[in-house]
Structures are given as structure tokens and as C-alpha cells.
Design a protein around this motif. Sequence first.
Motif, short mmCIF file in Angstrom:
data_model
loop_
_atom_site.label_atom_id
_atom_site.label_comp_id
_atom_site.label_asym_id
_atom_site.label_seq_id
_atom_site.Cartn_x
_atom_site.Cartn_y
_atom_site.Cartn_z
N ASP A 69 7.64 -7.68 -21.93
CA ASP A 69 7.97 -6.27 -21.71
C ASP A 69 8.30 -6.00 -20.24
O ASP A 69 7.72 -6.62 -19.34
CB ASP A 69 6.79 -5.39 -22.12
N THR A 70 9.21 -5.06 -20.02
CA THR A 70 9.50 -4.62 -18.66
C THR A 70 8.85 -3.25 -18.47
O THR A 70 9.19 -2.30 -19.16
CB THR A 70 11.02 -4.49 -18.42
N VAL A 71 7.89 -3.22 -17.53
CA VAL A 71 7.16 -1.97 -17.27
C VAL A 71 7.67 -1.39 -15.95
O VAL A 71 7.80 -2.12 -14.95
CB VAL A 71 5.64 -2.25 -17.18
N SER A 72 8.00 -0.12 -15.96
CA SER A 72 8.50 0.52 -14.73
C SER A 72 7.67 1.76 -14.42
O SER A 72 7.19 2.44 -15.32
CB SER A 72 9.96 0.95 -14.90
N VAL A 73 7.52 2.01 -13.11
CA VAL A 73 6.87 3.23 -12.64
C VAL A 73 7.89 3.98 -11.80
O VAL A 73 8.48 3.39 -10.88
CB VAL A 73 5.61 2.92 -11.80
N VAL A 118 7.61 -3.00 -12.27
CA VAL A 118 6.42 -3.55 -11.60
C VAL A 118 5.98 -4.79 -12.38
O VAL A 118 6.22 -4.90 -13.57
CB VAL A 118 5.26 -2.52 -11.56
N LYS A 119 5.35 -5.73 -11.68
CA LYS A 119 4.85 -6.90 -12.40
C LYS A 119 3.57 -7.44 -11.74
O LYS A 119 3.29 -7.09 -10.58
CB LYS A 119 5.93 -7.99 -12.48
N VAL A 120 2.84 -8.25 -12.49
CA VAL A 120 1.63 -8.86 -11.93
C VAL A 120 2.11 -10.00 -11.04
O VAL A 120 2.77 -10.92 -11.52
CB VAL A 120 0.70 -9.40 -13.05
N GLU A 121 1.80 -9.90 -9.77
CA GLU A 121 2.30 -10.91 -8.82
C GLU A 121 1.52 -12.21 -8.93
O GLU A 121 0.30 -12.20 -9.02
CB GLU A 121 2.17 -10.38 -7.39
N ARG A 122 2.23 -13.31 -8.91
CA ARG A 122 1.56 -14.63 -8.89
C ARG A 122 1.31 -15.04 -7.44
O ARG A 122 0.34 -15.69 -7.13
CB ARG A 122 2.44 -15.69 -9.57
N ASN A 123 2.23 -14.66 -6.56
CA ASN A 123 2.07 -15.00 -5.15
C ASN A 123 1.28 -13.88 -4.47
O ASN A 123 1.83 -12.84 -4.14
CB ASN A 123 3.47 -15.15 -4.53
N LYS A 124 -0.03 -14.11 -4.30
CA LYS A 124 -0.90 -13.04 -3.82
C LYS A 124 -0.86 -12.94 -2.29
O LYS A 124 -0.95 -13.95 -1.60
CB LYS A 124 -2.34 -13.28 -4.28
N ILE A 125 -0.74 -11.72 -1.82
CA ILE A 125 -0.62 -11.50 -0.37
C ILE A 125 -1.70 -10.53 0.10
O ILE A 125 -1.95 -9.52 -0.58
CB ILE A 125 0.77 -10.93 -0.09
N TYR A 126 -2.33 -10.85 1.23
CA TYR A 126 -3.40 -9.99 1.76
C TYR A 126 -3.11 -9.78 3.25
O TYR A 126 -3.00 -10.75 4.01
CB TYR A 126 -4.77 -10.66 1.59
N ILE A 127 -3.03 -8.52 3.62
CA ILE A 127 -2.63 -8.19 5.00
C ILE A 127 -3.63 -7.22 5.60
O ILE A 127 -4.13 -6.32 4.91
CB ILE A 127 -1.20 -7.57 4.95
N MET A 128 -3.90 -7.41 6.92
CA MET A 128 -4.66 -6.41 7.67
C MET A 128 -3.67 -5.70 8.59
O MET A 128 -2.90 -6.36 9.30
CB MET A 128 -5.73 -7.09 8.53
N ILE A 129 -3.68 -4.38 8.54
CA ILE A 129 -2.80 -3.62 9.43
C ILE A 129 -3.65 -2.64 10.22
O ILE A 129 -4.69 -2.17 9.72
CB ILE A 129 -1.67 -2.90 8.63
N ASN A 130 -3.22 -2.36 11.45
CA ASN A 130 -3.85 -1.29 12.23
C ASN A 130 -3.01 -0.04 11.99
O ASN A 130 -1.96 0.14 12.61
CB ASN A 130 -3.89 -1.69 13.71
N LYS A 131 -3.48 0.77 11.08
CA LYS A 131 -2.69 1.97 10.71
C LYS A 131 -2.67 2.96 11.88
O LYS A 131 -3.73 3.33 12.38
CB LYS A 131 -3.31 2.64 9.47
N PRO A 132 -1.49 3.38 12.26
CA PRO A 132 -1.44 4.40 13.32
C PRO A 132 -1.72 5.79 12.74
O PRO A 132 -1.55 6.00 11.55
CB PRO A 132 0.00 4.33 13.82
N VAL A 133 -2.10 6.71 13.59
CA VAL A 133 -2.19 8.12 13.19
C VAL A 133 -0.77 8.59 12.85
O VAL A 133 0.21 8.11 13.43
CB VAL A 133 -2.75 8.95 14.39
N GLY A 134 -0.65 9.48 11.87
CA GLY A 134 0.67 10.05 11.58
C GLY A 134 1.50 9.22 10.61
O GLY A 134 2.72 9.37 10.54
N VAL A 135 0.83 8.31 9.89
CA VAL A 135 1.51 7.51 8.87
C VAL A 135 0.67 7.63 7.60
O VAL A 135 -0.56 7.58 7.67
CB VAL A 135 1.60 6.03 9.32
N LEU A 136 1.33 7.79 6.46
CA LEU A 136 0.59 7.91 5.20
C LEU A 136 0.09 6.55 4.75
O LEU A 136 0.81 5.55 4.91
CB LEU A 136 1.49 8.46 4.11
N SER A 137 -1.09 6.52 4.14
CA SER A 137 -1.56 5.20 3.68
C SER A 137 -1.17 4.94 2.24
O SER A 137 -1.61 3.96 1.65
CB SER A 137 -3.07 5.03 3.90
N SER A 138 -0.31 5.75 1.65
CA SER A 138 0.14 5.46 0.28
C SER A 138 1.34 4.51 0.32
O SER A 138 1.90 4.23 1.39
CB SER A 138 0.50 6.75 -0.45
#
Length: 236
Positions: A48-52, A57-77
Motif C-alpha cells: 500500500d502507498t500511504v500519504s499524509v 510516507v514509509k517506514v525507513e530502513r536507513n535510520k538516521i539520528y541527529i542532534m541539532i542546536n535549535k535556534p530561537v525563532g524556528v519551529l520544531s515541527s
Amino acid sequence: MDEVRLQKYLAECGVASRRGAEAMIAEGRVSVNGRVITEMGTKVGPKDTVSVDGKPVKVERNKIYIMINKPVGVLSSASDDRGRQCVVDLVEGVSERLYPVGRLDYDTSGLLLLTNDGAFTQKMTHPSFEIWKTYEAVVKGEPNEGNIKRFSEGLVLDDGPTLPALLTVIGHKGNNAIVEVRIREGRNRQVRRMLEAIRHPVLKLKRVGFGPLELDPDLKPGAWRYLRDKEIEKLL
Ligand code: URA
């Protein structure tokens, strides 16, 4: 992948928590093979092709984990329907679709994790895991021993009592104090509301720790790096 309920599939993709995914389905934002689905029981399988919002969207096989220093004035969504800058826009050169692990307010800076691993996000944000988050804040005035005790016992906010938390005065800035706050919940604007409740409102707020991770001092606001394997292991 066997067939799973649509909301579980969306959570595994990292799109939202299961509850959030249910809301998205109810709002008519989710389609399966081009057909908008609003029934919760719908099951989807590997073909099935699921879209939002029209995007697959799909379940990723290549998993990625990132740390970011979020600045003020940027949305975290991950996206904004009003076109405001989102934290994932700051990560260039990564083609996988990333989602924030929890939220920081628009006016809060500091350590935020981004990933495409929905199961990881579920774990890190589920209340039962009680991951400690550490914040540094500049507050108006200086909290006293009574305030510190109230934090350690838990405060009553308008959405109910908090778990015991930690408040430490670590410095001064003119007539104001620099404090460290540690909480193990993630309610909306919780640190600001807790400090407001003891009448020391926040002037500036930065997250400096998430579970065993500390904000990397080499990351200037807006900069990011991949998590190291050891760091991911520690978190899990
Ligand atoms: N608590 C807050 O008040 N704001 C944040 O961004 C995070 C925790």
C-alpha cells in the motif's frame, strides 16, 4: 511487514504518535492508495502507498539520528502550513524525511533530536520512559529555598500536578538568576509554566540535556551532527 493498523503504521514512519496519527486520520489528511481514509480500523500492508497531506510516507530502513542546536525563532515541527522556518529545513544534505523527537517552543533554543525512526521517537517521548530533560534558564529575580522545595515536591499546574523536578540556581545576571531545571515530563511549555508558578518567569530558555546526552558545545545555533553509535546505545 505484515498488515498493521494505519495509525500504528504512521507512528512507525515517525509522522506522529499513535494518538497524533489518529487525529490526522480523523482530519482526513491520510490517504491509502490515493483514497482518503477516515476509519481507524483500516489495515495497511507492504504494497500500500500511504500519504499524509498528499506526500507518501514509509517506514525507513536507513535510520538516521541527529542532534541539532535549535535556534530561537524556528519551529520544531517538520512542516508549517504558514510557511515559517522549521528545524528540519536547517538540515541540508540528508534526503530522508526527518521528524523532531518531541518539541521545543519557538522561543526556546538548544538540544533537539531529529530522526526518521518512529519507534525511537515513540520511546523517547512516551511518558512512561520519564526521560530527564535539562534546561538552563534566565529567570526574573532569584528563586529561594522555598521555591526549590516546591519544585522538588512537584507543582500544581492548570493541567494537573507535575512529577518532582529539580531547580538549582547556578548563576546571576544583574538582578536575575540563571537556573538549571530538570524535568522528566514533556508537557506543553512546562518549564515556563513551572517557573511562572513560583513567580520567576522565564526570560530565556535553552535545553542543554536530553537523557544521557548533553548539547554538544561545538554546535552553534542552527548547526547539527549525527549522533554517535554510543550515544544512540545510551539513549536506548
Ligand atoms: N518547557 C518549556 O517551557 N518550553 C520548552 O521549549 C521546553 C520545555
